[in-house]
Write a protein that holds these residues in place. Sequence first.
Motif, PDB file in Angstrom:
ATOM      1  N   ALA A  22      -4.365  -7.969   2.773  1.00  0.00           N
ATOM      2  CA  ALA A  22      -4.959  -7.084   3.776  1.00  0.00           C
ATOM      3  C   ALA A  22      -4.264  -5.733   3.798  1.00  0.00           C
ATOM      4  O   ALA A  22      -4.913  -4.689   3.915  1.00  0.00           O
ATOM      5  CB  ALA A  22      -4.895  -7.732   5.155  1.00  0.00           C
ATOM      6  N   ILE A  23      -2.933  -5.743   3.667  1.00  0.00           N
ATOM      7  CA  ILE A  23      -2.197  -4.476   3.665  1.00  0.00           C
ATOM      8  C   ILE A  23      -2.638  -3.617   2.481  1.00  0.00           C
ATOM      9  O   ILE A  23      -2.882  -2.424   2.612  1.00  0.00           O
ATOM     10  CB  ILE A  23      -0.669  -4.733   3.606  1.00  0.00           C
ATOM     11  CG1 ILE A  23      -0.194  -5.314   4.945  1.00  0.00           C
ATOM     12  CG2 ILE A  23       0.079  -3.441   3.311  1.00  0.00           C
ATOM     13  CD1 ILE A  23       1.251  -5.738   4.949  1.00  0.00           C
ATOM     14  N   ALA A  78      -4.535  -3.689   8.968  1.00  0.00           N
ATOM     15  CA  ALA A  78      -4.429  -4.846   8.088  1.00  0.00           C
ATOM     16  C   ALA A  78      -4.550  -6.143   8.888  1.00  0.00           C
ATOM     17  O   ALA A  78      -5.218  -7.092   8.472  1.00  0.00           O
ATOM     18  CB  ALA A  78      -3.105  -4.821   7.332  1.00  0.00           C
TER      19      ALA A  78
END
Lengths: 226, 221
Positions: free
Chosen positions: B116-117, B147
């Motif tokens: 996600a980051i 994120a």
Amino acid sequence: MHLFLTNFFNISSLMPVQYLLWQGLRLTLLLSVVALPLAILCGLSVALLYSFAGKRVRRFMLVLIDLMRAFPVLMMLILIYYSLPFLGITLGGFSAVVAAIVLNNTGYFSEIFRAGLESIPVSQMEAAQALGFHRTKAMFYIILPQVLRRAAAPLASNSLELVKTTSIAGLVAIPELIRSAEIAQEQIYNPTPLSAVGIIFFVLLWPFSHLVSRLERGALRGRVDL
Amino acid sequence: MHQIIENYFNAQIIREAFPDVLQGFWVTVRAALSIIILGLGFGLGFALLRCINNRILNALIRFYIEIFRTMPQLVVLIFIYFGLPYAGIRLSAFFSTVVALSAVLAAFSAEIFWTAIVAVPRGQWEAAFALGFRRSQSLFFFILPQALRLALPLVTNRMIAITKGTAFGVAVSLQETLGSAQSVMAIKANPSPLILATFFYLLFFFPLVMFSRYTERHFSR
């Protein structure tokens, strides 16, 4: 370090009991091969039923799907294996495990297919019908292939989970990999069989888990770009 | 019909089993909450450590993730409970269950958080830098909140799937919900306690599943 090796990677002590591990591997694979297609098929059927159902039936089905997803698979297995005989229904260990896994994963797979079906715009179905496709034909030739593409990541990840779940079979005396390793460990007073099972699972499943993370990465990126 | 009521909804047996199963349920709740806190905490920690971009650290974390994502939870649990004592490490059934499942959840959530980051567009970083924020500040104030939103649906699903594994505690004779129900069942020769256990599990996990539906609807787009 030496102590560690003789305890956890003692190859020579593993040799006399290795047949147990092969037998366990065979059962694990057999369970997966039987349960996985069944679970996918059941999940797909439930999702298709959902997509053709009316509003009230849909809500009811959603609750059923959530119940199946909230149910620990081991609880399901114990219910099937130990309590059905009280009603005079006796299932063998193997079929009980398959039944529990399929029931549990039907919930997961139907949710995946359902979400996938919902993500396809209604206009796709309308366009297909305008071209003269029957509803069921349109579903199989036009809608489902798109669903499969979109849902590839969760489908693959859940299939992997299913294979890992077959390890519960050991708890109802089916000697799959882990149960065999435990038996082997008790025979030779050495945990090497347990490490061996870890390695077998890793070698067996790592390519798939790698594929899953690649698919998931793609899916998440796709969501950001939208 | 009579048989079903007699065997599955036997009021007297359920009443007698209630204290035991309730006690088991508390064990399940305690274990599940510890797993969620430890697993998600370590997962997020690993994901943040990967942001440092140290090559050795990254390799170690990736190795850890690959191992614990591919091993069935039961294998990890059995290894900790039956294997580690050979190395002089003895954990109780409760701690073995918590450690095993937290380790698995940490691996899965670390990968999800990290993905996600990375998925947050580069422009967000550049914008934060342009406003004069340092790397760590940009990460915590701008990138991480976005994120976490992205990761929430995936993490919730994984969290539910793994905390349901507390039932595997049975394999190391942990007296949680299922285990205590099973022992009452064995004594009374009647499976009604299992229905009670089912009820308790659904009490805990059904709201979580509803929550995951909510997160999917609100954070997926």
